[in-house]
Design a protein around this motif. Structure first.
Motif: not given
Length: 278
Positions: A129-132, A169-184, A207-215
């Motif tokens: 991310m820092g490279a971008v 990025n959507g998969v990552l965002a949902e994983a970060l907020l998942a109630d049960d990380p053992a199921a990821l 939030a950053q995962a959902r805003a990732v740069h793609r322009d």
């Protein structure tokens, strides 16, 4: 970053790292951006140009650069070092609002910190991310003398930033907020575990995962000599020669390892120090 760390090993590495001088800068939208400074080692000829470091997603300056040896390697080479904690990371302000994130917004924060340094120029190093963030900064900041970007590859050219084809990025965002990380699934379980290990704020990361740069990035506008460096087994840095070929004055270095080379590989650190010294 997905390299396996234990809490004890991380704590020991942080304790052994050189202590920084830490300050915060309030940027134009009111966010406080933390930045950390180290002086060159005593007895070495100092370079008047500081090295500015920008970490990757879910890490921070102290975890990614200080605890892993990059700061010590640079100060031993006579460099002053400044590491910036991206918004939502480290000691910088947090928010669960995706509109406050994105690498372009982080590049504005980085340029604001650079403007406070009172230096003739800066050498800029970013990972993942820092490279971008670093590429966006160098494309519009003539103060960048040399540029190093790691942990990215053809995705910067083909999708505009971190390669979301390898890690949606959507998969990552949902994983970060998942109630049960053992199921990821394993491709995101490691990132979630790393974020928890370093005490990251999960809603801010999502939030950053959902805003990732793609322009897209105007890579042709980068005038600084550039080193593109990637691990040979890094799924987020596939075909790094495509990126190197799109930057006017760039060279490519491949080192052994996966996306954890930023912390695991002495070859990565020596390549960075050597390029900035040359």
């Amino acid at each position: 970053m997905t390299d396996p760390l234990t809490a004890a090993a991380l704590a020991a590495a942080l304790a052994a790292a050189p202590p920084p001088r830490t300050a915060t800068l309030v940027v134009d939208d009111g966010t406080r951006i933390a930045h950390h400074r180290w002086d060159p080692d005593p007895g070495v000829d100092p370079d008047p140009v500081p090295v500015v470091l920008h970490h990757g997603f879910s890490a921070d300056t102290l975890v990614e650069w200080a605890a892993r040896g990059a700061v010590a390697a640079l100060t031993a080479a006579g460099r002053a070092v400044v590491g910036v904690d991206a918004r939502g990371h480290g000691l910088s302000d947090k928010s669960p609002d995706p509109t406050r994130y994105g690498e372009r917004r982080m590049a504005r924060d980085l340029r604001a910190v650079i403007a406070t340094l009172d230096a003739p120029a800066v050498d800029l190093v970013g990972y993942s991310m820092g490279a971008v963030v670093a590429l966006l900064t160098a494309a519009g900041e003539p103060a960048v003398r040399r540029l190093v970007v790691g942990g990215v590859g053809a995705g910067v050219v083909e999708v505009g930033g971190v390669d979301t084809r390898a890690l949606p990025n959507g998969v990552l965002a949902e994983a970060l907020l998942a109630d049960d990380p053992a199921a990821l699934p394993p491709e995101v379980a490691g990132l979630r575990a790393f974020a928890e290990l370093v005490g990251a704020d999960l809603p801010s990361l999502a939030a950053q995962a959902r805003a990732v740069h793609r322009d897209g990035i105007d890579l042709a506008a980068i005038t600084a000599p550039t080193l593109v460096i990637a691990g040979d087994r890094d799924p987020l840095a596939e075909r790094p020669h495509v990126l190197a070929g799109a930057i006017p004055d760039a060279r490519l270095r491949i080192v052994a390892g996966d996306h954890g080379v930023v912390g695991d590989s002495p070859g990565f650190r020596s390549a960075v120090v050597g390029f900035l010294r040359s």
